[in-house]
Design a protein around this motif. Structure first.
Motif, PDB file in Angstrom:
ATOM      1  N   LYS A   1       2.219 -54.816  41.559  1.00 14.59           N
ATOM      2  CA  LYS A   1       1.621 -55.181  42.844  1.00 14.59           C
ATOM      3  C   LYS A   1       2.686 -55.230  43.931  1.00 14.59           C
ATOM      4  O   LYS A   1       2.493 -54.702  45.030  1.00 14.59           O
ATOM      5  N   LYS A   2       3.817 -55.846  43.642  1.00 14.73           N
ATOM      6  CA  LYS A   2       4.888 -55.973  44.636  1.00 14.73           C
ATOM      7  C   LYS A   2       5.503 -54.618  44.970  1.00 14.73           C
ATOM      8  O   LYS A   2       5.765 -54.314  46.130  1.00 14.73           O
ATOM      9  N   LEU A   3       5.751 -53.785  43.956  1.00  9.98           N
ATOM     10  CA  LEU A   3       6.356 -52.475  44.212  1.00  9.98           C
ATOM     11  C   LEU A   3       5.399 -51.529  44.942  1.00  9.98           C
ATOM     12  O   LEU A   3       5.851 -50.632  45.659  1.00  9.98           O
ATOM     13  N   SER A   4       4.115 -51.721  44.764  1.00 16.07           N
ATOM     14  CA  SER A   4       3.156 -50.852  45.460  1.00 16.07           C
ATOM     15  C   SER A   4       3.220 -51.058  46.975  1.00 16.07           C
ATOM     16  O   SER A   4       2.768 -50.197  47.736  1.00 16.07           O
ATOM     17  N   ARG A   5       3.807 -52.171  47.438  1.00 14.08           N
ATOM     18  CA  ARG A   5       3.994 -52.398  48.881  1.00 14.08           C
ATOM     19  C   ARG A   5       4.896 -51.344  49.497  1.00 14.08           C
ATOM     20  O   ARG A   5       4.822 -51.076  50.698  1.00 14.08           O
TER      21      ARG A   5
ATOM     22  N   MET B   1       2.949 -44.069  42.413  1.00 14.80           N
ATOM     23  CA  MET B   1       4.210 -44.275  41.729  1.00 14.80           C
ATOM     24  C   MET B   1       3.901 -44.777  40.323  1.00 14.80           C
ATOM     25  O   MET B   1       2.995 -45.563  40.107  1.00 14.80           O
ATOM     26  N   GLN B   2       4.676 -44.291  39.391  1.00 14.95           N
ATOM     27  CA  GLN B   2       4.543 -44.745  38.016  1.00 14.95           C
ATOM     28  C   GLN B   2       5.624 -45.796  37.761  1.00 14.95           C
ATOM     29  O   GLN B   2       6.679 -45.782  38.385  1.00 14.95           O
ATOM     30  N   TYR B   3       5.359 -46.680  36.820  1.00 18.54           N
ATOM     31  CA  TYR B   3       6.281 -47.781  36.556  1.00 18.54           C
ATOM     32  C   TYR B   3       6.722 -47.761  35.100  1.00 18.54           C
ATOM     33  O   TYR B   3       5.907 -47.657  34.204  1.00 18.54           O
ATOM     34  N   ASN B   4       8.012 -47.872  34.895  1.00 18.53           N
ATOM     35  CA  ASN B   4       8.593 -48.014  33.567  1.00 18.53           C
ATOM     36  C   ASN B   4       9.226 -49.408  33.543  1.00 18.53           C
ATOM     37  O   ASN B   4      10.327 -49.589  34.044  1.00 18.53           O
TER      38      ASN B   4
ATOM     39  N   ASP C   1       4.819 -48.192  49.105  1.00 21.23           N
ATOM     40  CA  ASP C   1       4.102 -46.955  49.419  1.00 21.23           C
ATOM     41  C   ASP C   1       3.820 -46.820  50.913  1.00 21.23           C
ATOM     42  O   ASP C   1       3.753 -45.711  51.436  1.00 21.23           O
ATOM     43  N   ARG C   2       3.672 -47.924  51.603  1.00 20.11           N
ATOM     44  CA  ARG C   2       3.314 -47.849  53.027  1.00 20.11           C
ATOM     45  C   ARG C   2       4.441 -47.294  53.896  1.00 20.11           C
ATOM     46  O   ARG C   2       4.217 -46.925  55.041  1.00 20.11           O
ATOM     47  N   TYR C   3       5.648 -47.222  53.367  1.00 20.05           N
ATOM     48  CA  TYR C   3       6.777 -46.709  54.139  1.00 20.05           C
ATOM     49  C   TYR C   3       6.914 -45.196  54.056  1.00 20.05           C
ATOM     50  O   TYR C   3       7.788 -44.624  54.704  1.00 20.05           O
ATOM     51  N   PHE C   4       6.095 -44.548  53.265  1.00 16.84           N
ATOM     52  CA  PHE C   4       6.216 -43.111  53.067  1.00 16.84           C
ATOM     53  C   PHE C   4       4.942 -42.414  53.514  1.00 16.84           C
ATOM     54  O   PHE C   4       3.841 -42.938  53.333  1.00 16.84           O
ATOM     55  N   GLU C   5       5.106 -41.215  54.084  1.00 19.31           N
ATOM     56  CA  GLU C   5       3.962 -40.463  54.584  1.00 19.31           C
ATOM     57  C   GLU C   5       3.055 -40.006  53.448  1.00 19.31           C
ATOM     58  O   GLU C   5       1.851 -39.996  53.573  1.00 19.31           O
ATOM     59  N   GLU C   6       3.656 -39.605  52.342  1.00 18.69           N
ATOM     60  CA  GLU C   6       2.894 -39.164  51.183  1.00 18.69           C
ATOM     61  C   GLU C   6       3.081 -40.192  50.078  1.00 18.69           C
ATOM     62  O   GLU C   6       4.104 -40.862  50.019  1.00 18.69           O
ATOM     63  N   PRO C   7       2.111 -40.304  49.174  1.00 19.09           N
ATOM     64  CA  PRO C   7       2.293 -41.228  48.050  1.00 19.09           C
ATOM     65  C   PRO C   7       3.523 -40.820  47.236  1.00 19.09           C
ATOM     66  O   PRO C   7       3.800 -39.638  47.047  1.00 19.09           O
ATOM     67  N   LEU C   8       4.274 -41.804  46.788  1.00 19.87           N
ATOM     68  CA  LEU C   8       5.483 -41.535  46.022  1.00 19.87           C
ATOM     69  C   LEU C   8       5.130 -40.940  44.670  1.00 19.87           C
ATOM     70  O   LEU C   8       4.316 -41.491  43.938  1.00 19.87           O
TER      71      LEU C   8
ATOM     72  N   VAL D   1      11.644 -60.928  41.349  1.00 20.15           N
ATOM     73  CA  VAL D   1      10.898 -59.703  41.661  1.00 20.15           C
ATOM     74  C   VAL D   1      10.632 -59.639  43.161  1.00 20.15           C
ATOM     75  O   VAL D   1      10.840 -58.597  43.801  1.00 20.15           O
ATOM     76  N   ASP D   2      10.197 -60.744  43.741  1.00 22.45           N
ATOM     77  CA  ASP D   2       9.930 -60.772  45.183  1.00 22.45           C
ATOM     78  C   ASP D   2      11.193 -60.447  45.984  1.00 22.45           C
ATOM     79  O   ASP D   2      11.147 -59.679  46.956  1.00 22.45           O
ATOM     80  N   LEU D   3      12.316 -61.013  45.592  1.00 19.49           N
ATOM     81  CA  LEU D   3      13.576 -60.784  46.306  1.00 19.49           C
ATOM     82  C   LEU D   3      14.031 -59.332  46.196  1.00 19.49           C
ATOM     83  O   LEU D   3      14.539 -58.752  47.163  1.00 19.49           O
ATOM     84  N   VAL D   4      13.850 -58.718  45.033  1.00 15.72           N
ATOM     85  CA  VAL D   4      14.230 -57.310  44.855  1.00 15.72           C
ATOM     86  C   VAL D   4      13.374 -56.417  45.746  1.00 15.72           C
ATOM     87  O   VAL D   4      13.891 -55.505  46.394  1.00 15.72           O
ATOM     88  N   VAL D   5      12.088 -56.662  45.794  1.00 14.26           N
ATOM     89  CA  VAL D   5      11.206 -55.840  46.628  1.00 14.26           C
ATOM     90  C   VAL D   5      11.566 -56.023  48.103  1.00 14.26           C
ATOM     91  O   VAL D   5      11.575 -55.056  48.872  1.00 14.26           O
ATOM     92  N   ASP D   6      11.892 -57.244  48.500  1.00 14.28           N
ATOM     93  CA  ASP D   6      12.340 -57.478  49.877  1.00 14.28           C
ATOM     94  C   ASP D   6      13.604 -56.679  50.185  1.00 14.28           C
ATOM     95  O   ASP D   6      13.741 -56.100  51.267  1.00 14.28           O
ATOM     96  N   LYS D   7      14.544 -56.621  49.242  1.00 12.37           N
ATOM     97  CA  LYS D   7      15.770 -55.841  49.437  1.00 12.37           C
ATOM     98  C   LYS D   7      15.450 -54.359  49.594  1.00 12.37           C
ATOM     99  O   LYS D   7      16.011 -53.683  50.458  1.00 12.37           O
ATOM    100  N   LEU D   8      14.555 -53.851  48.746  1.00  7.93           N
ATOM    101  CA  LEU D   8      14.175 -52.449  48.836  1.00  7.93           C
ATOM    102  C   LEU D   8      13.509 -52.141  50.180  1.00  7.93           C
ATOM    103  O   LEU D   8      13.781 -51.111  50.801  1.00  7.93           O
ATOM    104  N   GLU D   9      12.651 -53.040  50.631  1.00 14.53           N
ATOM    105  CA  GLU D   9      12.001 -52.842  51.925  1.00 14.53           C
ATOM    106  C   GLU D   9      13.013 -52.828  53.058  1.00 14.53           C
ATOM    107  O   GLU D   9      12.918 -52.012  53.970  1.00 14.53           O
ATOM    108  N   ARG D  10      13.994 -53.729  53.004  1.00 22.28           N
ATOM    109  CA  ARG D  10      15.042 -53.749  54.041  1.00 22.28           C
ATOM    110  C   ARG D  10      15.837 -52.448  54.029  1.00 22.28           C
ATOM    111  O   ARG D  10      16.152 -51.900  55.085  1.00 22.28           O
ATOM    112  N   GLN D  11      16.167 -51.955  52.836  1.00 22.60           N
ATOM    113  CA  GLN D  11      16.892 -50.680  52.741  1.00 22.60           C
ATOM    114  C   GLN D  11      16.097 -49.566  53.398  1.00 22.60           C
ATOM    115  O   GLN D  11      16.641 -48.782  54.182  1.00 22.60           O
TER     116      GLN D  11
END
Length: 184
Positions: free
Chosen positions: A22-26, A1-4, A28-35, A76-86
């Motif tokens: 680092k937090k957003l790279s977590r 994944m690229q980051y802007n 990647d583990r939810y997807f079969e292929e790299p994003l 940042v940590d809270l946003v990544v947690d929200k994305l993971e829950r979604q």
């Protein structure tokens, strides 16, 4: 994944950039292929309140979350947690539903046209459409449409109803329940 990663009223330091990546790279583990997507991260400070907004457009769906905190790193940590829950909340159910029909990525195609369209109401007032979106609707049931709407964080979602073969809209009501608009 690229980051802007960009900052509003805050400089984006190397340490902050590294923490976000680092937090957003977590995710990647939810997807079969790299994003193969570009995550747009907006860090901002308004009235001493740190805010983080993350949008990750994927083919067929949009991951989006935002959070505010007194500390930018905590936000940042809270946003990544929200994305993971979604992702966890919807991925299993969505994959199960579309396993026979194809990938979730083929849900719809998004084409945007940013040309403005003006509509004259009367001589003194004009309404202006500043963005037009076109997309192909894949047939789905009402429950799936609600899941998609919640996944992208919107208050309404247009879809092709698999039962009636017509265009419908689901929306979130003020009382937290859902409504359905059908063609009459």
């Amino acid at each position: 994944m690229q980051y802007n990663i960009r900052g509003k009223n805050i400089p984006v330091t190397d340490a902050l950039r590294d923490h976000v990546e680092k937090k957003l790279s977590r995710l990647d583990r939810y997807f079969e292929e790299p994003l193969n997507a570009e995550a747009t991260v907006t860090l901002s400070v308004t009235r001493n309140r740190q805010s983080v907004e993350v949008t990750i457009p994927l083919t067929g769906l949009m991951l989006r979350a935002e959070d505010r905190n007194d500390d930018m790193y905590a936000a940042v940590d809270l946003v990544v947690d929200k994305l993971e829950r979604q992702i966890r909340k919807h991925k299993t159910k969505l994959n199960r539903k579309f396993r026979q029909e194809g990938s979730i990525k083929s849900l719809f195609k998004d084409e945007t046209d940013n040309s403005a369209v003006s509509v004259a109401v009367d001589e003194d007032e004009a309404l202006e459409v500043v963005r037009t979106k076109k997309f192909t609707l894949k047939p789905m049931d009402v429950e799936e449409a609600i899941l998609q709407m919640n996944l992208i964080g919107h208050t309404f979602f247009m879809f092709a109803n698999v039962d009636t073969q017509e265009v419908n809209v689901v929306y979130k009501r003020g009382d937290g329940k859902y409504g359905l608009i059908e063609q009459g």
